[in-house]
Design an enzyme around this catalytic site. Structure first.
Site, PDB file in Angstrom:
ATOM      1  N   TYR A 140       0.825  -1.212   0.000  1.00  0.00           N
ATOM      2  CA  TYR A 140       0.000   0.000   0.000  1.00  0.00           C
ATOM      3  C   TYR A 140       0.861   1.265   0.000  1.00  0.00           C
ATOM      4  CZ  TYR A 140      -4.654  -1.987   0.777  1.00  0.00           C
ATOM      5  OH  TYR A 140      -5.858  -2.623   0.640  1.00  0.00           O
ATOM      6  N   LYS A 195       2.788 -15.322   3.226  1.00  0.00           N
ATOM      7  CA  LYS A 195       3.117 -16.115   2.039  1.00  0.00           C
ATOM      8  C   LYS A 195       4.623 -16.402   2.098  1.00  0.00           C
ATOM      9  CE  LYS A 195       1.886 -17.999  -1.887  1.00  0.00           C
ATOM     10  NZ  LYS A 195       0.992 -19.164  -1.983  1.00  0.00           N
ATOM     11  N   ASP A 227      -3.126 -18.282   1.117  1.00  0.00           N
ATOM     12  CA  ASP A 227      -4.068 -18.984   0.223  1.00  0.00           C
ATOM     13  C   ASP A 227      -4.831 -20.057   1.000  1.00  0.00           C
ATOM     14  OD1 ASP A 227      -1.624 -20.273   0.495  1.00  0.00           O
ATOM     15  OD2 ASP A 227      -1.528 -20.999  -1.567  1.00  0.00           O
ATOM     16  N   ASP A 251      -6.678  -6.915   4.092  1.00  0.00           N
ATOM     17  CA  ASP A 251      -7.755  -6.288   3.319  1.00  0.00           C
ATOM     18  C   ASP A 251      -8.603  -7.365   2.647  1.00  0.00           C
ATOM     19  OD1 ASP A 251      -9.207  -4.253   1.919  1.00  0.00           O
ATOM     20  OD2 ASP A 251      -8.013  -4.713   0.140  1.00  0.00           O
ATOM     21  N   ASP A 255     -12.673  -8.904   3.897  1.00  0.00           N
ATOM     22  CA  ASP A 255     -13.882  -8.915   3.048  1.00  0.00           C
ATOM     23  C   ASP A 255     -14.440 -10.330   2.960  1.00  0.00           C
ATOM     24  OD1 ASP A 255     -13.610  -6.178   2.428  1.00  0.00           O
ATOM     25  OD2 ASP A 255     -14.266  -6.513   0.355  1.00  0.00           O
TER      26      ASP A 255
HETATM   27  C1  IPM Z   1     -10.630  -1.159   3.360  1.00  0.00           C
HETATM   28  C2  IPM Z   1     -10.765  -0.636   1.959  1.00  0.00           C
HETATM   29  C3  IPM Z   1      -9.596   0.293   1.629  1.00  0.00           C
HETATM   30  C4  IPM Z   1      -8.305  -0.515   1.788  1.00  0.00           C
HETATM   31  C5  IPM Z   1      -9.677   0.961   0.256  1.00  0.00           C
HETATM   32  C6  IPM Z   1     -10.971   1.700   0.050  1.00  0.00           C
HETATM   33  C7  IPM Z   1      -8.509   1.879   0.005  1.00  0.00           C
HETATM   34  O1  IPM Z   1     -10.872  -1.680   1.048  1.00  0.00           O
HETATM   35  O2  IPM Z   1     -10.578  -0.355   4.305  1.00  0.00           O
HETATM   36  O3  IPM Z   1     -10.595  -2.374   3.521  1.00  0.00           O
HETATM   37  O4  IPM Z   1      -7.876  -1.175   0.842  1.00  0.00           O
HETATM   38  O5  IPM Z   1      -7.719  -0.463   2.863  1.00  0.00           O
HETATM   39 MG    MG Z   2     -11.053  -3.563   1.961  1.00  0.00          MG
END
Ligand code: IPM
Ligand code: MG
Length: 364
Positions: A140, A195, A227, A251, A255
């Protein structure tokens, strides 16, 4: 008095924070907390207003506050902007400016929402994971980065894009301490996800994590490749207590893990610093521009983020638990926004503001 910087951002960020402030007002009246809100723009709306997605004024207001609440940033209409002017840049910028290196993403499934999970109820049930995601390093922020031109061996000019996945040992050490401390208050297990079979940076991550582990003899440390972790999260999420991982893996995995809870709209987060700058609280989901202003999105991730704020910034577990209980009761009575709605289950489909009304009513 507690000063809270409120950065609503774009898209549904505005409505979910408006609703969350109503919840905080109720909590404040019960516990005499006297919150003062300082509204300031971030993301696309800040760009429209000031020409930059992260104005200095916003950074100053955030730094001067006791805690920061953030909605979401981004809209497709800004995709044409150069990277440094995009809303996402502001999000990364505020994390960096406030030194918010530790992102806690609790993945805890409400029994009431088991049927909303794509996993079978017996697999999803009792999932209780704390994802500790490093937030200010990795690809990042790593340098060098960019898109450049290069000449191939056969003389053609082509473009090449690159980022640098990089962690130094200080960065690894401080996030590892957060993970182990968190595990001490939980089931005392840390799984370091990386990884290391391919990446040097992951090998260092493991090495330093193992060193830090020696200071926490009561906590058991294990390792897993990312993975495999992606697979294990849907096969058997109950096996995890604390997951310690870097920025990009965290990240992606968070999700994925959110779906265990029934919806991305259920997952809160807290971003912590070393204590010299205020902490920031935001839902893990994005700004969903297509749903903006429709009063349909789920405010619970943001309301739970506010509960984390009460816990971590204001040391008021009682108030935080009060909110969580109110949410649980609301779900038990069948109120659902459309992301967690299931007709066959006899759920009642309600709006963003209505589900918040019910939650507020149950906070006492
Ligand atoms: C999160 C989001 C952000 C990230 C994006 C919007 C930059 O996906 O907070 O998880 O990747 O950190
Ligand atoms: Mg995210």
């Amino acid at each position: 008095m507690k000063n809270i910087a409120v950065l609503m951002g774009d898209g549904v960020g505005v409505e979910i924070l408006e609703q969350t402030i109503r919840v905080l007002d109720k909590v404040s009246s019960i516990y005499k907390l006297d919150f003062k809100y300082h509204y300031t723009p971030i993301g696309g709306n800040a760009y429209e207003e000031t020409g930059t997605p992260l104005p200095n004024k916003t950074i100053e207001i955030a730094k001067a506050s006791d805690a920061v609440l953030l909605g979401a940033v981004g809209d497709w209409k800004y995709d044409i902007l150069p990277p440094e002017l995009r809303p996402e840049k502001a999000l990364l910028g505020i994390r960096k400016k406030l030194n918010l290196f530790a992102n806690l993403r609790p993945v805890k499934v409400f029994d009431e929402l088991l049927h909303a999970s794509p996993l079978r109820p017996e697999i999803a049930q009792n999932t209780d994971i704390m994802i500790v995601r490093e937030l200010t390093g990795d690809v990042y922020f790593g340098e060098p980065r960019g898109i450049e031109r290069k000449t191939t061996l056969d003389g053609r000019e082509i473009k090449v894009g690159f980022n640098n996945m990089i962690y130094d040992e200080d960065e690894i050490r401080r996030i590892a301490h957060v993970a182990f401390k968190s595990a001490q208050k939980r089931k005392k297990r840390v799984c370091c996800v990386d990884k290391a079979n391919v990446l040097d940076v992951s090998r260092l991550f493991r090495e330093i994590t193992a060193e830090v582990a020696k200071e926490y003899s009561d906590v058991e440390l294990s390792y897993m490749y990312v993975d495999n972790c992606a697979m294990q999260l849907v096969l058997n999420p109950k096996q995890f207590d604390v997951i310690l991982t870097g920025n990009i893996f965290g990240d992606i995995l968070s999700d994925e893990a959110s779906t265990i809870c029934g919806s991305l709209g259920m997952l809160p987060s807290a971003s912590l610093s070393d204590g010299n700058t205020p902490f920031l609280y935001e839902p893990i989901h994005g700004s969903a521009p297509d749903l903006k202003g429709k009063n349909v999105v789920n405010p619970i991730a943001t309301i739970l983020s506010a509960a984390m704020m009460l816990n971590y910034s204001f040391d008021n577990k009682l108030a935080a638990d009060n909110i969580t209980r109110a949410i649980k009761e609301t779900l038990k009575e069948g109120y659902r926004t459309r992301d967690i709605f299931n007709k066959e289950n006899g759920d009642e489909l309600v709006t963003t503001s209505k589900i918040t009304d019910v939650i507020i009513d149950k906070i006492r």
